[in-house]
Structures are given as structure tokens and as C-alpha cells.
Design a protein around this motif. Structure first.
Motif, mmCIF file in Angstrom:
data_model
loop_
_atom_site.group_PDB
_atom_site.id
_atom_site.type_symbol
_atom_site.label_atom_id
_atom_site.label_comp_id
_atom_site.label_asym_id
_atom_site.label_seq_id
_atom_site.Cartn_x
_atom_site.Cartn_y
_atom_site.Cartn_z
ATOM 1 N N ASP A 5 -1.699 52.472 29.427
ATOM 2 C CA ASP A 5 -1.631 51.075 29.033
ATOM 3 C C ASP A 5 -1.339 50.237 30.265
ATOM 4 O O ASP A 5 -0.614 50.633 31.141
ATOM 5 C CB ASP A 5 -0.507 50.884 28.001
ATOM 6 C CG ASP A 5 -0.748 51.723 26.773
ATOM 7 O OD1 ASP A 5 0.250 52.215 26.240
ATOM 8 O OD2 ASP A 5 -1.897 51.887 26.366
ATOM 9 N N ARG A 177 1.696 52.772 21.252
ATOM 10 C CA ARG A 177 1.535 52.845 19.796
ATOM 11 C C ARG A 177 2.563 53.816 19.233
ATOM 12 O O ARG A 177 2.861 54.833 19.851
ATOM 13 C CB ARG A 177 0.122 53.296 19.425
ATOM 14 C CG ARG A 177 -0.126 53.306 17.919
ATOM 15 C CD ARG A 177 -1.559 53.618 17.566
ATOM 16 N NE ARG A 177 -2.480 52.559 17.955
ATOM 17 C CZ ARG A 177 -2.679 51.439 17.256
ATOM 18 N NH1 ARG A 177 -1.998 51.231 16.130
ATOM 19 N NH2 ARG A 177 -3.528 50.529 17.661
ATOM 20 N N ASN A 259 1.081 47.509 16.666
ATOM 21 C CA ASN A 259 0.803 48.829 17.243
ATOM 22 C C ASN A 259 1.728 49.913 16.681
ATOM 23 O O ASN A 259 2.203 50.784 17.418
ATOM 24 C CB ASN A 259 0.907 48.779 18.766
ATOM 25 C CG ASN A 259 -0.081 47.804 19.382
ATOM 26 O OD1 ASN A 259 -1.272 47.835 19.064
ATOM 27 N ND2 ASN A 259 0.401 46.909 20.219
ATOM 28 N N GLY A 362 1.244 42.241 17.865
ATOM 29 C CA GLY A 362 1.544 42.514 19.272
ATOM 30 C C GLY A 362 2.236 41.324 19.909
ATOM 31 O O GLY A 362 2.743 40.441 19.251
ATOM 32 N N PRO A 402 -4.303 49.974 22.854
ATOM 33 C CA PRO A 402 -3.572 48.706 22.965
ATOM 34 C C PRO A 402 -2.819 48.639 24.276
ATOM 35 O O PRO A 402 -2.490 49.656 24.878
ATOM 36 C CB PRO A 402 -2.604 48.753 21.772
ATOM 37 C CG PRO A 402 -2.408 50.214 21.525
ATOM 38 C CD PRO A 402 -3.709 50.870 21.860
#
Length: 445
Positions: A5, A177, A259, A362, A402
Motif C-alpha cells: 500500500d 484491509r 477497508n 476510507g 486499497p
């Protein structure tokens, strides 16, 4: 290899969405912030600074976006240069200098990659933007709406929180997540609290363990955004709602939003760290923080590590403090055997054949926004939505992992299977659809 991420924001989407759903001052700006984060792609297209160049070897450079969404913006101040006179620029400058000193002198880490990477920061992002994030390249801060949120550069722990996302990205790469995402969020709060206490000269026992203290206007009934010592008690306000964080595994929130509830469930490892830090004693910088950083760098924490796996990694590197760390995790209900992550429920009731629904979750505040338009109803948005839907190709929408503190959009269009798209993958049509559906009808009148 699991993709790492690369982006993060400070205000959880559920908080922004709650504000946006009210008629309170600041609601309109919260709605604007939810929409503005769709423009992540545009931020990457316009990296054309037009100001004095930073020294080529500067440890950090602060830019101003001048209330646009172009990144990185205009260079204003770099390491070694004097104050600019711009409050947000100078707050960011002092904050990143203090953060880098703490990581280097107190934790032995040279910048976020341990190789001295220069840090790029941008302030005055967007118009009254209610968020802050790390996008994999730089730290970005909004000015706040002046009704609910102050400047996001004002509390220094906001900056350290975002910087720590970069540290996590370059160490364990925790996937954003579920439990690994909640750990990603928690690690950022850990180092944010560490810097705050370090600057105040406090021990772990003396610290207030508040994250984002001073981020809200005085009229808002909030001590901070989060309370690591008492998750779920940071605020209780008509506009914000009640702090929904949990602090024990028994209360783990299973959700498809945010998430998998990364901002809600981060209170569990947050509380474990606070308990460990107080039990170990002394300053957090000398006591518990090096243990958490050593676990991140140990190789035992992988991108999908869950709470139990992370707990085991911290105990393994805790040395003489192993019992204190083990007991801290036990008090929040986390044992050391690696277990299955709690499952996430499926989507809610499907939309009807004429309904278009968009859900956005988010963001640093972890709040969720949702809206829908019935194309057969008397809704002023219906015509524009129908026009967009007619040319959408949801089957080709790009998904992907994400990003920390950035947004994920769920599109449910006229009974078709739902599609989730991270904001950095939004097409212009999807961004426009989200903007219209998430707005209230009278906002577009």
C-alpha cells in the motif's frame, strides 16, 4: 509478492460521512472533501512546481498547492531555510524536522526507508480540505474547513502518523484491509503518540495518549480524533457522532466499509501498545516503541499478518520485556497463536433495477458516505446520472489494493453486480458519478 500500500489519509471516512450527513456548519466542506479525494489521478498528472528550487540534497521540502489539487505544488521552504511566514508551511517544516530527528536519534532509522530518502510535503491542498495523507510520494495536508476541522498541520502527531505509513510501507508492507490494515493504522498512531510525548518530555505513564488533539474547533465536543488509552471515548458530538473505535478483540467490528474497519479496529492494537508502554515504564521512545519497530523490521511481520501474528512478533523481540508485552496483548483479547482473521460480511441488500448507489469509505477519519439515485424518481440528479450510466463500462473498471487513508468506492448500478474501485483508479466518468450521487439533491440545484 503482495503489492504494498502506498497512500494514506488522516481523517477516517466514517467521520467525514457523519458530518456530511448533517446540516451542521462544516457539513458542506466534508462533502466536498469526500468528492475531492476522487481526484488522486489528477494530482499525479500535474507535478509542475513553480517556485524557488529546494536544495538538491535537502532532507525535506515543503510545497504549497495554493488551494489547488496539483502536486507537489510550489516549493516554499526546505531544510536549512528560515521560516516562511506561512503558518501551515512552517508547522509542516517543524513537524517533519522533529519527526526525522526522533526516528534517526531515538530509533536509528534514517528517514522512512532507512536510507535517508528526502521527504516531500504539500500544504494548502484543495479548498478547505478536511484530510491529510501519504500518497506513496509525499505527505499532503488540507487546511480544514474552519467549522469542524482546524489545519491538519496544527497537531504535529497528524504529520508523524502519515510519515509512519511510509515507514510501514518500506518495512512490513501491511496490506490495508482487515486486521493487517488495522495494524497499519495502529503503527502510525504508535509513532505519532511517541513523538508527541517526546516533544513534551513525558513518560508513557504521563502521556495523554490522544491522537489528533487540537484538530477540532473549540466548539466541537471532542478531546481528539482517537484515544489510545481508552478507544471509543475521544469524542461525542452532534456533528461527529460518538467515537466508534473498539479496544478489545471481543468487540471487533466486521464490516465491508473502511477497508474492513481499519480505523475502527485499530483501537485494539493501539490499546495493547499503550498498556505495554506503561508496563515497561520510562519514555515510550526508549521503551515500547523500539520493540514495535523491531517487529516491523524483523521479517516475521508479513503483509497479511493478523493481530495474533503481530503480537507474537513483538513478544519475540521484546527481550526482558516479553512478559509485559505478552500481558498487554492478552488484556485486549489477543493470544499469540496466529489465527484466521475475522470474516467480513457480504454486501447489503442489492439495489433495484432503477437505483444507482455509491458508497465511499476510507480516509483519515475512517468515515463512510453513501448515496443513491432512483432513475425513475423525481430527483434532479436523475438525468445526469442516467447519462453517465448509459456510457459506463463497469466491467472494465480497474480494481486493486486499497491505499492507507485513501478512499475506496463501491458502485451498485441498476441491479448489476457491485464493483469496488480504489480512488486512484477512478475514471472521469466514475468520479463524476460519485460526485453527483454522494451529493444531496439541493447541493446541485
Amino acid at each position: 509478492m503482495t503489492p504494498r500500500d502506498t497512500s494514506c489519509a488522516f481523517v477516517p471516512p466514517y467521520l467525514l460521512a457523519h458530518i456530511a450527513s448533517t446540516d451542521a456548519p462544516g457539513a458542506e466542506r466534508s462533502r466536498d472533501t469526500l468528492v475531492l479525494d476522487q481526484e488522486f489521478r489528477a494530482r499525479r498528472e500535474a507535478r509542475t512546481p513553480t517556485g524557488p528550487a529546494a536544495p538538491p540534497t535537502a532532507a525535506w521540502t515543503v510545497h504549497s498547492a495554493d488551494n489547488t489539487t496539483r502536486l507537489p505544488g510550489r516549493p516554499v521552504r526546505a531544510a536549512g531555510q528560515s521560516e516562511s511566514g506561512d503558518v501551515a508551511v512552517d508547522e509542516a517544516a517543524e513537524g517533519i524536522a522533529a519527526t526525522l530527528r526522533m526516528f534517526a536519534d531515538g530509533l536509528g532509522l534514517a528517514s522512512y526507508d532507512d536510507a535517508g530518502a528526502p521527504v516531500s510535503l504539500t500544504v494548502h491542498y484543495g479548498q478547505d480540505y478536511d484530510n491529510a495523507f501519504w500518497d506513496g510520494v509525499q505527505l499532503v495536508f488540507g487546511d480544514g474547513d474552519g467549522k469542524v476541522f482546524e489545519r491538519f498541520t496544527k497537531p504535529v502527531d497528524v504529520l508523524t502518523h502519515e510519515f509512519a505509513h511510509a515507514v510501514t510501507e518500506h518495512t512490513a508492507g501491511l496490506v490495508y484491509r482487515g486486521q493487517s490494515g488495522a495494524l497499519n493504522e495502529s503503527v502510525s498512531d504508535v509513532f505519532a503518540a511517541c513523538l508527541k510525548q517526546h516533544l513534551r518530555g513525558e513518560t508513557a505513564e504521563e502521556g495523554d495518549w490522544l491522537i489528533g488533539e487540537g484538530l477540532f474547533l473549540p466548539t466541537v465536543r471532542a478531546r481528539a480524533l482517537r484515544d489510545m488509552a481508552a478507544p471509543g471515548t475521544a469524542y461525542d458530538d452532534p456533528v461527529l457522532g460518538k467515537d466508534p473505535q473498539v479496544g478489545h478483540l471481543d468487540d471487533y467490528v466486521e464490516t465491508t466499509e473502511d477497508n474492513g474497519g481499519v480505523h475502527l479496529n485499530s483501537g485494539i492494537p493501539n490499546k495493547a501498545f499503550q498498556l505495554a508502554a506503561v508496563a515497561i515504564g520510562g519514555t515510550t521512545l526508549e521503551g515500547a516503541a523500539p520493540i514495535w519497530l523491531a517487529a516491523l523490521r524483523s521479517g516475521d511481520v508479513r503483509p497479511t499478518t493478523d493481530f495474533a501474528g503481530f503480537a507474537a512478533a513483538t513478544v519475540a523481540v521484546a527481550g526482558e520485556h516479553a512478559d509485559a508485552v505478552r500481558q498487554a496483548w492478552a488484556e485486549v483479547g489477543v493470544g499469540l497463536e496466529v489465527g484466521a482473521e475475522p470474516g467480513r460480511p457480504g454486501p447489503g441488500a442489492p439495489v433495484g433495477g432503477s437505483v444507482v448507489r455509491v458508497t465511499r469509505s476510507g480516509g483519515f477519519a475512517g468515515r463512510t458516505a453513501s448515496g443513491e439515485v432512483d432513475l425513475e424518481a423525481d430527483d434532479p440528479r436523475a438525468s445526469d446520472v442516467r447519462h453517465l450510466v448509459d456510457r459506463l463500462d463497469l466491467a472494465s473498471a480497474r480494481g486493486g489494493p486499497p491505499m492507507p487513508d485513501m478512499f475506496v468506492y463501491r458502485f451498485e448500478v441498476c441491479g448489476a453486480p457491485p464493483v469496488e474501485v480504489p480512488e486512484q483508479q477512478l475514471t472521469d466518468d466514475l468520479a463524476a458519478l460519485a460526485r453527483i450521487v454522494l451529493a444531496r439533491p439541493d447541493d446541485l440545484a
